[in-house]
Design a protein around this motif. Structure first.
Motif, mmCIF file in Angstrom:
data_model
loop_
_atom_site.group_PDB
_atom_site.id
_atom_site.type_symbol
_atom_site.label_atom_id
_atom_site.label_comp_id
_atom_site.label_asym_id
_atom_site.label_seq_id
_atom_site.Cartn_x
_atom_site.Cartn_y
_atom_site.Cartn_z
ATOM 1 N N LEU A 1 26.412 143.911 -17.637
ATOM 2 C CA LEU A 1 27.337 143.235 -18.540
ATOM 3 C C LEU A 1 27.032 141.744 -18.727
ATOM 4 N N PRO A 2 26.683 140.976 -17.680
ATOM 5 C CA PRO A 2 26.349 139.567 -17.922
ATOM 6 C C PRO A 2 25.194 139.386 -18.890
ATOM 7 N N GLN A 3 24.198 140.290 -18.848
ATOM 8 C CA GLN A 3 23.101 140.220 -19.807
ATOM 9 C C GLN A 3 23.592 140.519 -21.215
ATOM 10 N N LEU A 4 24.560 141.412 -21.319
ATOM 11 C CA LEU A 4 25.090 141.802 -22.621
ATOM 12 C C LEU A 4 25.830 140.647 -23.286
ATOM 13 N N PHE A 5 26.543 139.854 -22.475
ATOM 14 C CA PHE A 5 27.379 138.775 -23.018
ATOM 15 C C PHE A 5 26.751 137.394 -22.878
ATOM 16 N N GLN A 6 25.497 137.295 -22.489
ATOM 17 C CA GLN A 6 24.910 136.000 -22.179
ATOM 18 C C GLN A 6 24.837 135.073 -23.401
ATOM 19 N N ASP A 7 24.747 135.647 -24.601
ATOM 20 C CA ASP A 7 24.671 134.804 -25.797
ATOM 21 C C ASP A 7 26.014 134.175 -26.149
ATOM 22 N N PHE A 8 27.112 134.637 -25.552
ATOM 23 C CA PHE A 8 28.437 134.156 -25.917
ATOM 24 C C PHE A 8 29.108 133.381 -24.789
ATOM 25 N N LEU A 9 28.436 133.275 -23.638
ATOM 26 C CA LEU A 9 29.049 132.613 -22.488
ATOM 27 C C LEU A 9 28.380 131.270 -22.247
ATOM 28 N N PRO A 10 29.186 130.193 -22.071
ATOM 29 C CA PRO A 10 28.603 128.879 -21.810
ATOM 30 C C PRO A 10 28.223 128.679 -20.356
ATOM 31 N N LEU A 11 28.337 129.710 -19.541
ATOM 32 C CA LEU A 11 28.017 129.613 -18.129
ATOM 33 C C LEU A 11 27.271 130.855 -17.694
ATOM 34 N N GLU A 12 26.603 130.729 -16.557
ATOM 35 C CA GLU A 12 25.853 131.854 -16.007
ATOM 36 C C GLU A 12 26.767 132.683 -15.126
ATOM 37 N N VAL A 13 26.917 133.956 -15.480
ATOM 38 C CA VAL A 13 27.786 134.843 -14.707
ATOM 39 C C VAL A 13 26.945 135.574 -13.667
ATOM 40 N N THR A 14 27.318 135.407 -12.408
ATOM 41 C CA THR A 14 26.593 136.067 -11.332
ATOM 42 C C THR A 14 27.060 137.519 -11.202
ATOM 43 N N THR A 15 26.233 138.329 -10.582
ATOM 44 C CA THR A 15 26.578 139.744 -10.406
ATOM 45 C C THR A 15 26.697 140.031 -8.912
ATOM 46 N N GLU A 16 27.901 140.181 -8.471
ATOM 47 C CA GLU A 16 28.186 140.540 -7.088
ATOM 48 C C GLU A 16 29.115 141.746 -7.075
ATOM 49 N N ILE A 17 29.003 142.543 -6.032
ATOM 50 C CA ILE A 17 29.900 143.692 -5.888
ATOM 51 C C ILE A 17 31.320 143.173 -5.675
ATOM 52 N N SER A 18 32.230 143.609 -6.520
ATOM 53 C CA SER A 18 33.631 143.192 -6.409
ATOM 54 C C SER A 18 34.414 144.302 -5.717
ATOM 55 N N TRP A 19 34.699 144.103 -4.434
ATOM 56 C CA TRP A 19 35.435 145.125 -3.689
ATOM 57 C C TRP A 19 36.858 145.264 -4.205
ATOM 58 N N LYS A 20 37.390 144.180 -4.752
ATOM 59 C CA LYS A 20 38.736 144.250 -5.329
ATOM 60 C C LYS A 20 38.747 145.198 -6.521
ATOM 61 N N ALA A 21 37.739 145.070 -7.404
ATOM 62 C CA ALA A 21 37.649 145.960 -8.575
ATOM 63 C C ALA A 21 37.414 147.397 -8.151
ATOM 64 N N ILE A 22 36.593 147.581 -7.119
ATOM 65 C CA ILE A 22 36.326 148.931 -6.625
ATOM 66 C C ILE A 22 37.600 149.564 -6.078
ATOM 67 N N ALA A 23 38.349 148.796 -5.294
ATOM 68 C CA ALA A 23 39.600 149.319 -4.730
ATOM 69 C C ALA A 23 40.595 149.645 -5.840
ATOM 70 N N GLU A 24 40.696 148.758 -6.825
ATOM 71 C CA GLU A 24 41.608 149.014 -7.947
ATOM 72 C C GLU A 24 41.200 150.275 -8.699
ATOM 73 N N GLY A 25 39.894 150.416 -8.975
ATOM 74 C CA GLY A 25 39.425 151.589 -9.697
ATOM 75 C C GLY A 25 39.702 152.869 -8.944
ATOM 76 N N ALA A 26 39.480 152.853 -7.613
ATOM 77 C CA ALA A 26 39.701 154.056 -6.815
ATOM 78 C C ALA A 26 41.172 154.437 -6.779
ATOM 79 N N VAL A 27 42.042 153.438 -6.541
ATOM 80 C CA VAL A 27 43.479 153.732 -6.444
ATOM 81 C C VAL A 27 44.038 154.170 -7.788
ATOM 82 N N ILE A 28 43.740 153.376 -8.824
ATOM 83 C CA ILE A 28 44.267 153.706 -10.156
ATOM 84 C C ILE A 28 43.707 155.051 -10.626
ATOM 85 N N GLY A 29 42.416 155.292 -10.361
ATOM 86 C CA GLY A 29 41.806 156.552 -10.782
ATOM 87 C C GLY A 29 42.448 157.752 -10.130
ATOM 88 N N MET A 30 42.679 157.685 -8.823
ATOM 89 C CA MET A 30 43.292 158.813 -8.125
ATOM 90 C C MET A 30 44.724 159.042 -8.588
#
Length: 843
Positions: free
Chosen positions: A331-360
């Motif tokens: 996704l950061p590569q996809l949006f790089q032309d529209f972002l004035p900053l460099e977005v790093t790519t790190e595993i977000s455990w918060k997003a993973i937990a939210e996805g697992a709970v909400i999904g179940m």
């Protein structure tokens, strides 16, 4: 007491034959969870990077900016700030490169001081920045230098001054990425700006003052106490915290769009789960009836199948989380032309937990809807041929599940939007959309049954009857594929409208070259030069700058103290650029008053004409008084008329028009608008103007439109990429629903073949059924898309609406073709093998 060990063993054994089908229908939830995890991971990484990079993006702790220098009073206030100071002047102008004989519209920036205080102005060579203070040196955007093969050491002419290029500029500070497409940045020292001769009465200069403050200094309190005074002088104060908030607000729309994509994908996946579980349960009714005859309780059987669904659902959620984590890296590569900053790519455990709970939670709630009726299946079902539900009292548990689904969606949306009202509106909108699609599906089923064409051919009647027979796919396809088609078509239509509106701005005889900053005595020479290039003079407009000092009998200072004031600050605080003429230009319409309002004598009242939006912002009407300061000269006028102006045409447009014989002797600059037949002529004309009139700026509107078109195309690509989540989920719902109903359709086809139906007839029956289903689903989705895109274009984007019928037709054909192909593949075994062999395999 319930025997959980027996229930687990029975669930395992019962699933052995149908495990592949369970995996298939649960695959529809994988994309929904993947979209949710990927998008939330991207959003959290983006917010973290905004917090970490806000200071380096702003370059200072405090920035004061405006279109004029700070006054002596405000300068004395700024002088009390501790720390280090720097400043930058910025204006759009022309540059000429003698080595390649090329002129370019640029964004010239003059620096003084050690700006940026945070981050780094990157150059090649790395020490090129130091040379700016050592003489006539410039830093030029690397992209431009590579495009035109300009090298370090070449010269660049800015106004009347030549500079040597000290190096390549690798990044830029506090400037829009959009402008870089047609106005590359050029840096020089601020002390050399005056020597260029570009800062004149008609120059559009932006003044920026930067301050680096001690870490313990309470800048927020200082801004709160001083902001009103600076705003009254049309100056803006910005801090690092404000930069964070502004960036977060700027990307709130992007976040909302991404969250909507994730939500739609998740809901489509849940619909696939519900419909697939429903079909799966119906295929299990004979087995359930046998278990009931053997004395097993309905509640125990319910737990058997719930355990199957929960296990496969958990696996689907885990796979979705893994896929989403992988996708978020892209996704950061996809949006790089529209972002004035460099977005790093790190595993977000918060997003993973939210996805697992909400999904179940969401998956199980949707699965419970078809699972709960298992408790009411009677042992007599083993003797019945009918697959109609048992007549039982209303199941309040099932209604409770419906309520839980609604509340969970509301809570989910509230969490995503951080606003209860927005979450509620989203929930109600989704409920309305699904109910509308469901109602259309039920209406179609009723209509086919009620007006069944009994006199038509056997093949067509058989295919049509399948729309309302047991295990029919009408509701499932209309809701899932209809919604997916609606989303895709809406996005396609809106992106086409945006692109076409940009392209139409350069169509036909629209002017595409504007010259501004022209001194009065230069106009005759420019007219002659324009005629030499055989280019028409579309407009020749004088412009006078002034400021508003009062209105409706009160001074500006008195209005600022008036708490009942309705006039908007942007309207009366701005430096106003006006023109004078006694005729409309063909793209204006008088709504109220008289234009022009004639004057009886030179001392008579002066009546001006206001644009309707400006008049509304000032809260004035015809006859009201307006006072101005025309570069030191006070002037009182009255509103003589209010005009409607078409801002979409490439002409100069003005909020205020003065009558003739009032401002002719005021300090002014001229604007010339012309039309170039091709880019080659534009380039030659621009170079000739810069050589002869160094202070005049030439704006090539075609290059600006090309840059905007490229940006819109990139945005369209991003939208299409994200919409794929929803579309693929919808198609997975389609595939899983059709394949899971395979047994029912095969038994019917085998029966028809046993009765003498030929393979050709079976193909026609199947094709008829799925062609009707696909047509109804695609048509419903397209109708919704036409309505929604018209509402968006008319009321939100204010675009001229049209429907691209050829493209819509292609979408319709593709959707129908896909559904028919999948339906025919379901029946291939019936056509290749004997009826008995097929029945033995599927039983």
């Amino acid at each position: 007491m319930r025997d959980w060990s027996f229930i687990r063993r029975l669930a395992w054994r019962d699933s052995r034959k149908n495990r592949g089908r369970l995996v298939l229908f649960m695959s529809s939830i994988i994309l929904g969870i993947a979209a949710l995890v990927a998008i939330n991971s991207f959003n959290y990484n983006l917010q973290r990077d905004i917090d970490e990079q806000a200071a380096s993006l702003l370059g200072a702790d405090l920035v004061v900016s405006g279109n004029r220098p700070v006054s002596e009073a405000l300068d004395s206030i700024l002088a009390t700030l501790p720390g280090e100071e720097a400043s930058k002047l910025e204006l759009f102008s022309m540059a000429y490169f003698p080595q390649i004989e090329h002129s370019q519209f640029i964004r010239l920036q003059g620096l003084v001081g050690n700006f940026p205080f945070y981050g780094q102005l990157k150059t090649a060579p790395a020490d090129a920045r130091k040379q700016l203070t050592e003489g006539n040196y410039a830093l030029v955007d690397r992209g431009f230098m590579e495009q035109f093969q300009v090298k370090t050491g070449d010269s660049i002419r800015l106004g009347s001054q030549d500079f040597l290029i000290a190096g390549e500029l690798l990044n830029d500070f506090a400037s829009a990425n959009v402008a870089a497409g047609f106005a590359p940045p050029v840096y020089i020292s601020q002390e050399n700006m005056e020597a260029t001769g570009l800062i004149t009465a008609g120059s559009l200069v932006n003044y920026n003052y930067y301050y680096k403050l001690p870490k313990d200094y309470d800048i927020a309190q200082w801004v709160d106490s001083q902001e009103e005074e600076f705003r009254n002088e049309s100056l803006r104060l910005q801090t690092v915290q404000g930069q964070k908030e502004n960036l977060s607000d700027a990307f709130s729309g992007l976040n909302s769009f991404l969250n909507l994509v994730a939500l739609v994908s998740l809901l489509l996946g849940c619909i696939g789960v519900a419909s697939s579980v429903l079909i799966y349960v119906k295929t299990k009714i004979p087995s359930i009836a046998v278990l009931r005859c053997l004395g097993m309780k309905g509640s125990d059987i319910f737990w058997v199948y719930l355990l199957q669904i929960r296990t496969i659902g958990g696996i689907g959620v885990i796979l979705g989380v893994i896929l989403g984590t992988v996708v978020q890296l892209a996704l950061p590569q996809l949006f790089q032309d529209f972002l004035p900053l460099e977005v790093t790519t790190e595993i977000s455990w918060k997003a993973i937990a939210e996805g697992a709970v909400i999904g179940m939670v969401i998956t199980m709630l949707f699965a419970l809807v078809p699972l709960l009726p298992i408790r009411r299946i009677s042992p007599l079902r083993i003797l019945r041929a009918s697959f109609e539900d048992d007549v039982q009292a209303r199941d309040w548990v099932q209604w409770g599940v419906f309520g839980a689904i609604g509340l969970s969606l509301l809570a989910f949306l509230w969490y995503l939007t951080r606003d209860f009202v927005s979450g509620l509106m989203f929930t109600l909108g989704l409920a309305f959309s699904f109910l509308l699609l469901f109602a259309v599906a039920r209406l179609i089923i009723w209509g086919v049954k009620r007006f069944f064409p009994r006199q038509w051919s056997f093949v067509f009647r058989q295919g049509l009857a399948n729309l309302f027979r047991p295990n029919n796919q009408t509701v499932t396809l209309l809701v899932s594929i209809g919604l997916g088609t609606a989303i895709l078509t809406t996005l396609f239509i809106v992106q086409g409208l945006l692109l076409s509106n940009v392209q139409e701005m350069d169509a036909g005889n629209q002017p595409n070259v504007i010259l501004y900053g022209i001194e009065k005595e230069q106009m005759a020479g420019l007219e002659q030069l324009t005629a030499e290039f055989e280019m028409p003079i579309v407009q020749q407009v004088p412009i006078v700058t002034m400021r508003m000092t009062g209105w409706q009998g009160k001074t500006k200072a008195e209005w600022l103290e008036d708490t009942t004031r309705q006039a908007e600050r942007w309207a009366f605080n701005r430096e106003i650029r006006v023109t004078f003429r006694d005729t409309l230009d063909g793209f204006e319409e008088v709504l109220d008053g008289i234009f022009p309002r004639p004057r009886a004598s030179s001392g008579d009242s002066i009546y001006v004409s206001l644009e309707e939006g400006f008049a509304e912002s000032m809260h004035v009407k015809v006859g009201d008084e307006l006072s101005f300061n025309v570069q030191g000269m006070p002037l009182t006028t009255y509103v003589g008329s209010i005009r409607k102006v078409d801002f979409t045409k490439m002409r100069t447009r003005f909020f205020i028009i003065f009558p003739e014989k009032v401002l002719e002797n005021a300090p002014q600059f001229q604007v010339l608008v012309t039309k170039s037949p091709n880019p080659e002529t534009t380039s030659a004309y621009r170079t000739a103007v810069v050589r002869k009139f160094a202070n005049v700026s030439v704006v090539d509107l075609s290059s600006i439109l090309d840059a905007l078109s490229d940006i819109l195309k990139k945005i369209s690509y991003v939208i299409q990429f994200m919409a794929i989540f929803s579309i693929l989920t919808g198609f997975l719902v389609l595939i899983s629903s059709l394949l899971l109903s395979k047994l029912q359709r095969i038994k019917e086809s085998v029966l028809l073949r046993t009765l003498g139906a030929s393979s050709k007839q079976l193909l026609k029956i199947t094709a008829t059924e799925y062609a009707l289903l696909g047509s109804l689903a695609a048509a419903t989705g397209i109708i919704i898309a036409l309505v929604s895109s018209w509402l968006l274009a008319t009321f939100q984007l204010e675009l001229t609406y049209y429907a691209p019928w050829s493209a819509i037709g292609i979408i319709f054909v593709l959707v129908v073709a896909l559904i028919v192909i999948i339906g025919l593949l379901n029946n291939r075994e019936v056509l290749r093998k004997s009826p008995l062999e097929v029945l033995r395999r599927e039983s």
